[in-house]
Design a protein around this motif. Structure first.
Motif, mmCIF file in Angstrom:
data_model
loop_
_atom_site.group_PDB
_atom_site.id
_atom_site.type_symbol
_atom_site.label_atom_id
_atom_site.label_comp_id
_atom_site.label_asym_id
_atom_site.label_seq_id
_atom_site.Cartn_x
_atom_site.Cartn_y
_atom_site.Cartn_z
ATOM 1 N N HIS A 105 13.881 -8.392 31.499
ATOM 2 C CA HIS A 105 12.676 -8.977 32.097
ATOM 3 C C HIS A 105 12.026 -8.090 33.153
ATOM 4 C CE1 HIS A 105 14.657 -12.649 30.427
ATOM 5 N NE2 HIS A 105 13.460 -12.702 29.896
ATOM 6 N N GLY A 106 12.489 -6.849 33.253
ATOM 7 C CA GLY A 106 11.879 -5.895 34.176
ATOM 8 C C GLY A 106 12.195 -6.143 35.635
ATOM 9 N N GLU A 107 13.202 -6.945 35.903
ATOM 10 C CA GLU A 107 13.580 -7.257 37.275
ATOM 11 C C GLU A 107 14.598 -6.268 37.831
ATOM 12 O OE1 GLU A 107 15.095 -11.202 36.884
ATOM 13 O OE2 GLU A 107 13.180 -11.983 36.153
ATOM 14 N N ARG A 108 15.130 -5.434 36.964
ATOM 15 C CA ARG A 108 16.167 -4.495 37.381
ATOM 16 C C ARG A 108 16.099 -3.270 36.479
ATOM 17 N NH1 ARG A 108 22.172 -6.404 38.672
ATOM 18 N NH2 ARG A 108 22.979 -4.418 39.353
ATOM 19 N N ILE A 109 16.274 -2.103 37.073
ATOM 20 C CA ILE A 109 16.353 -0.864 36.311
ATOM 21 C C ILE A 109 17.829 -0.497 36.216
ATOM 22 C CG2 ILE A 109 15.761 1.584 36.259
ATOM 23 C CD1 ILE A 109 13.203 0.843 37.768
ATOM 24 N N PRO A 110 18.321 -0.307 34.996
ATOM 25 C CA PRO A 110 19.757 -0.048 34.859
ATOM 26 C C PRO A 110 20.133 1.349 35.315
ATOM 27 C CG PRO A 110 18.703 0.207 32.754
ATOM 28 C CD PRO A 110 17.655 -0.307 33.701
ATOM 29 N N ARG A 111 21.370 1.463 35.748
ATOM 30 C CA ARG A 111 21.918 2.785 36.045
ATOM 31 C C ARG A 111 22.190 3.485 34.721
ATOM 32 N NH1 ARG A 111 26.817 1.124 39.869
ATOM 33 N NH2 ARG A 111 27.772 1.829 37.943
ATOM 34 N N VAL A 112 22.361 4.772 34.769
ATOM 35 C CA VAL A 112 22.610 5.560 33.564
ATOM 36 C C VAL A 112 23.876 5.084 32.856
ATOM 37 C CG1 VAL A 112 23.106 7.870 32.685
ATOM 38 C CG2 VAL A 112 21.345 7.561 34.405
ATOM 39 N N ASP A 113 24.915 4.747 33.613
ATOM 40 C CA ASP A 113 26.152 4.308 32.970
ATOM 41 C C ASP A 113 25.974 2.971 32.244
ATOM 42 O OD1 ASP A 113 25.987 3.036 35.522
ATOM 43 O OD2 ASP A 113 28.149 2.690 35.550
ATOM 44 N N THR A 114 25.123 2.114 32.766
ATOM 45 C CA THR A 114 24.839 0.842 32.089
ATOM 46 C C THR A 114 24.072 1.097 30.797
ATOM 47 O OG1 THR A 114 24.808 -0.328 34.195
ATOM 48 C CG2 THR A 114 23.772 -1.436 32.323
ATOM 49 N N LEU A 115 23.068 1.950 30.857
ATOM 50 C CA LEU A 115 22.318 2.307 29.653
ATOM 51 C C LEU A 115 23.247 2.935 28.617
ATOM 52 C CD1 LEU A 115 19.711 2.530 28.079
ATOM 53 C CD2 LEU A 115 19.226 4.653 29.322
ATOM 54 N N ALA A 116 24.156 3.790 29.068
ATOM 55 C CA ALA A 116 25.105 4.424 28.152
ATOM 56 C C ALA A 116 25.999 3.379 27.474
ATOM 57 C CB ALA A 116 25.950 5.449 28.895
ATOM 58 N N LYS A 117 26.452 2.369 28.225
ATOM 59 C CA LYS A 117 27.268 1.295 27.645
ATOM 60 C C LYS A 117 26.485 0.533 26.579
ATOM 61 C CE LYS A 117 30.308 -0.055 31.446
ATOM 62 N NZ LYS A 117 30.630 -1.156 32.371
ATOM 63 N N ILE A 118 25.227 0.233 26.880
ATOM 64 C CA ILE A 118 24.389 -0.501 25.927
ATOM 65 C C ILE A 118 24.243 0.303 24.641
ATOM 66 C CG2 ILE A 118 22.043 -1.340 25.482
ATOM 67 C CD1 ILE A 118 21.905 -1.988 28.537
ATOM 68 N N LEU A 119 23.870 1.556 24.783
ATOM 69 C CA LEU A 119 23.650 2.399 23.609
ATOM 70 C C LEU A 119 24.940 2.625 22.826
ATOM 71 C CD1 LEU A 119 21.134 4.960 25.101
ATOM 72 C CD2 LEU A 119 20.631 3.013 23.609
ATOM 73 N N LYS A 120 26.036 2.851 23.530
ATOM 74 C CA LYS A 120 27.315 3.076 22.857
ATOM 75 C C LYS A 120 27.743 1.835 22.082
ATOM 76 C CE LYS A 120 32.067 4.479 23.589
ATOM 77 N NZ LYS A 120 33.095 4.891 24.524
ATOM 78 N N THR A 121 27.583 0.673 22.675
ATOM 79 C CA THR A 121 27.956 -0.577 22.000
ATOM 80 C C THR A 121 27.110 -0.790 20.752
ATOM 81 O OG1 THR A 121 28.671 -1.509 24.104
ATOM 82 C CG2 THR A 121 28.276 -3.063 22.306
ATOM 83 N N LEU A 122 25.863 -0.336 20.785
ATOM 84 C CA LEU A 122 25.000 -0.436 19.612
ATOM 85 C C LEU A 122 25.303 0.654 18.580
ATOM 86 C CD1 LEU A 122 21.595 -1.260 21.335
ATOM 87 C CD2 LEU A 122 22.958 -2.790 19.879
ATOM 88 N N GLY A 123 26.144 1.616 18.973
ATOM 89 C CA GLY A 123 26.482 2.700 18.056
ATOM 90 C C GLY A 123 25.493 3.853 18.106
ATOM 91 N N TYR A 124 24.701 3.935 19.156
ATOM 92 C CA TYR A 124 23.697 4.976 19.299
ATOM 93 C C TYR A 124 24.186 6.072 20.241
ATOM 94 C CZ TYR A 124 20.354 1.470 17.570
ATOM 95 O OH TYR A 124 19.697 0.522 16.835
#
Length: 95
Positions: free
Chosen positions: A71-90
């Protein structure tokens, strides 16, 4: 959720379409800096695969935090983005 989002989520069940969609979304983010649009795309991909709660459990991410990111209320840290992408297999590559 809108009809358009529901339609996109159905299309995103196709893995090839999903990758093209995310590549395009990332390219748009790099070009125009629209962080919210990129994370909306990630939200739709996640919803095409699983529930948000199920995804957060797999990724080890707090559900409330993920919704704040979507919802644009928070900008993720790089490690959070990495977790999201890794979990998606990207993966991200510098080309």
């Amino acid at each position: 959720m809108t009809e358009l989002n529901n339609f996109i989520i159905e299309q995103l069940k196709d893995e090839k379409f999903q990758k093209e969609y995310m590549n395009e979304s990332l390219a748009e983010y790099i070009n125009n800096g629209d962080f919210n649009a990129f994370f909306h795309s990630l939200e739709l991909v996640i919803k095409s695969r699983d529930s948000i709660s199920g995804f957060c459990t797999k990724a080890g991410i707090d559900r409330a935090m993920l919704y704040q990111i979507f919802h644009g209320e928070r900008i993720p840290r790089v490690d959070t983005l990495a977790k999201i992408l890794k979990t998606l297999g990207y993966t991200l590559q510098i080309a």
